[in-house]
Design a protein around this motif. Structure first.
Motif, PDB file in Angstrom:
ATOM      1  N   ALA A  16       0.839  -1.202   0.000  1.00  0.00           N
ATOM      2  CA  ALA A  16       0.000   0.000   0.000  1.00  0.00           C
ATOM      3  C   ALA A  16       0.874   1.253   0.000  1.00  0.00           C
ATOM      4  CB  ALA A  16      -0.930  -0.003   1.207  1.00  0.00           C
ATOM      5  N   PHE A  17       1.942   1.229   0.780  1.00  0.00           N
ATOM      6  CA  PHE A  17       2.855   2.367   0.812  1.00  0.00           C
ATOM      7  C   PHE A  17       3.524   2.571  -0.545  1.00  0.00           C
ATOM      8  CE2 PHE A  17       7.372   3.620   1.315  1.00  0.00           C
ATOM      9  CZ  PHE A  17       7.170   4.953   1.636  1.00  0.00           C
ATOM     10  N   ARG A  18       3.994   1.492  -1.176  1.00  0.00           N
ATOM     11  CA  ARG A  18       4.669   1.638  -2.461  1.00  0.00           C
ATOM     12  C   ARG A  18       3.721   2.144  -3.535  1.00  0.00           C
ATOM     13  NH1 ARG A  18      10.015  -0.195  -2.989  1.00  0.00           N
ATOM     14  NH2 ARG A  18       9.778   0.944  -4.936  1.00  0.00           N
ATOM     15  N   ARG A  19       2.468   1.691  -3.509  1.00  0.00           N
ATOM     16  CA  ARG A  19       1.497   2.188  -4.485  1.00  0.00           C
ATOM     17  C   ARG A  19       1.257   3.685  -4.295  1.00  0.00           C
ATOM     18  NH1 ARG A  19      -0.899  -3.087  -3.749  1.00  0.00           N
ATOM     19  NH2 ARG A  19      -2.146  -2.328  -2.010  1.00  0.00           N
ATOM     20  N   GLU A  20       1.089   4.098  -3.042  1.00  0.00           N
ATOM     21  CA  GLU A  20       0.876   5.519  -2.773  1.00  0.00           C
ATOM     22  C   GLU A  20       2.123   6.329  -3.111  1.00  0.00           C
ATOM     23  OE1 GLU A  20      -0.960   8.966  -1.993  1.00  0.00           O
ATOM     24  OE2 GLU A  20      -1.924   6.990  -2.043  1.00  0.00           O
ATOM     25  N   LEU A  21       3.277   5.766  -2.867  1.00  0.00           N
ATOM     26  CA  LEU A  21       4.522   6.445  -3.204  1.00  0.00           C
ATOM     27  C   LEU A  21       4.618   6.716  -4.698  1.00  0.00           C
ATOM     28  CD1 LEU A  21       7.306   7.491  -2.271  1.00  0.00           C
ATOM     29  CD2 LEU A  21       8.172   5.150  -2.529  1.00  0.00           C
ATOM     30  N   GLU A  22       4.191   5.768  -5.519  1.00  0.00           N
ATOM     31  CA  GLU A  22       4.224   5.966  -6.966  1.00  0.00           C
ATOM     32  C   GLU A  22       3.350   7.147  -7.391  1.00  0.00           C
ATOM     33  OE1 GLU A  22       5.960   4.532  -9.649  1.00  0.00           O
ATOM     34  OE2 GLU A  22       7.164   4.041  -7.890  1.00  0.00           O
ATOM     35  N   HIS A  23       2.264   7.357  -6.668  1.00  0.00           N
ATOM     36  CA  HIS A  23       1.360   8.451  -7.008  1.00  0.00           C
ATOM     37  C   HIS A  23       1.855   9.798  -6.480  1.00  0.00           C
ATOM     38  CE1 HIS A  23      -1.741   5.982  -8.755  1.00  0.00           C
ATOM     39  NE2 HIS A  23      -1.824   5.228  -7.683  1.00  0.00           N
TER      40      HIS A  23
END
Length: 307
Positions: A208-215
Motif C-alpha cells: 500500500a505504501f509503495r502504491r501511494e509512493l508511486e502516485h
C-alpha cells in the motif's frame, strides 16, 4: 510494439505485430533484434507493458534504470511498465548474441491472483539468477507458452486450416493461465538479497505504501504524510518497509525521487532547477544538496556522465 521518440529515450507501447487481439506475445531475443532498427536497439527505451526474459545461453549485459545486470544462462529479467532499459548488449556495444525467450504482456492480461500482486506491482527485483532446478522449471513453462502462442499464430503445417474463433478464445485463455502459473513461480522464488518474504499483514502495508509512493513521490517525501493517507502510524510503515526491503519508508521515498531525477537528467534536456521543481523542491540548491547526498554526485556531474 509502437515506438515514439523523446530526446534520448524511446517510449514503446504494446502492439502485437501478429494482429492478434490478445495482450501477450512470445518471441525470441533474435526476433526482437530483427524487429528493431539497430539505432533503436542501442538507445534506452521505456515500455508501457511487462517484459519477462529467460536467458538460455550466450552472454550480455542489460541496463535497467541505471543498474547493469549480467545476462547469462539462467538469468531471469522482469521489466515493469515505466522502467527504462537498454537491450542486453555485448562487449562491442551492439545487441548481445543471446538465446533467450521473451514474454511481452499488458498489465491487464494476467489473471487476477493475490499471490502475484507483488510480482506485478513494480517493486520486485529486476534480475534473478536461477539455480538449475528452477531454470528447468521456467524453461519448461516458457516453452509451453511458446508452443501455444505458435498455435495461435497458425504456425502449423501448410495444409492445416486456421483456428476457429472458439479455439482462438480457448488458446488465449490457456495462455493467460499459463502466464499466471509462471508468475506464481516467480512469487515463490527467494529474495535475491536473502531477506525473508514479508508475511501478511506487513506485506499489505508495504505494498500500500509503495502504491501511494508511486502516485505522490513528486509532492512529498514525508513518511508522516503517507501514514496519514493510508491510515497507519509512521512506525508501522517503517517496520513494514524494513521487513520487506531492509530499508526504511523514508529511504524508499528518497530513493524513488532520486530515480526519477536520474531519469529526467539522463533522458531530457530540462534544466536542473526545473527538474527540482518537478520533484517538489522549491529551491534548486536544496535539490542539488539532496541529489548529491543520495548519489555522491551533483546533478550536473550525473548528467554529463550519462551523456
Amino acid at each position: 510494439m509502437v515506438e515514439s521518440g523523446q530526446r534520448d529515450v524511446i517510449d514503446i507501447a504494446y502492439d502485437n505485430p501478429d494482429r492478434l487481439h490478445i495482450g501477450v506475445e512470445v518471441l525470441t531475443f533474435d526476433a526482437l533484434k530483427r524487429r528493431l532498427k539497430s539505432s533503436v536497439a542501442r538507445r534506452p527505451s521505456r515500455l508501457d507493458f511487462h517484459q519477462i526474459m529467460l536467458v538460455r545461453g550466450g552472454e550480455g549485459a542489460a541496463m535497467v534504470d541505471f543498474v547493469t545486470h549480467p545476462c547469462v544462462r539462467g538469468t531471469l529479467l522482469h521489466l515493469r511498465p515505466g522502467q527504462v532499459q537498454r537491450l542486453p548488449s555485448g562487449a562491442n556495444g551492439r545487441p548481445a548474441d543471446l538465446d533467450a525467450v521473451l514474454l511481452l504482456f499488458t498489465a491487464d492480461f494476467p489473471p487476477p491472483l493475490p499471490a502475484t500482486r507483488e510480482v506485478l506491482g513494480g517493486f520486485g527485483p529486476v534480475a534473478r539468477r536461477l539455480p538449475p532446478d528452477d531454470f528447468d522449471a521456467f524453461d519448461r513453462a516458457v516453452t509451453e507458452m511458446d508452443a501455444e502462442y505458435r498455435t495461435l499464430r497458425g504456425e502449423q503445417t501448410p495444409d492445416t486450416t486456421a483456428l476457429a474463433d472458439t479455439d482462438v478464445e480457448l488458446t488465449g485463455a490457456l495462455l493467460r493461465q499459463l502466464l499466471g502459473a509462471l508468475l506464481i513461480r516467480m512469487a515463490r522464488l527467494p529474495d535475491p538479497a536473502g531477506r525473508p518474504v514479508p508475511a501478511t499483514p506487513g506485506a499489505e502495508v508495504y505494498l500500500a505504501f509503495r502504491r501511494e509512493l508511486e502516485h505522490s513521490f513528486a509532492t512529498t517525501r514525508a513518511v508522516e504524510d503517507y501514514a496519514a493517507r493510508l491510515g497507519y502510524s509512521p512506525r508501522t510503515l517503517t517496520r513494514a518497509c524494513l521487513a520487506a526491503t531492509g530499508r526504511s519508508a523514508k529511504q524508499l521515498a528518497d530513493a524513488r525521487v532520486v530515480l526519477q531525477a536520474q531519469r529526467l537528467l539522463a533522458h531530457t534536456d530540462l534544466p536542473v532547477a526545473a527538474i527540482g521543481r518537478t520533484l517538489g523542491f522549491t529551491e534548486a540548491t536544496n535539490f542539488g544538496k539532496f541529489f548529491t547526498r543520495e548519489t555522491g554526485r551533483t546533478p550536473g556531474d550525473f548528467r554529463r556522465a550519462q551523456r
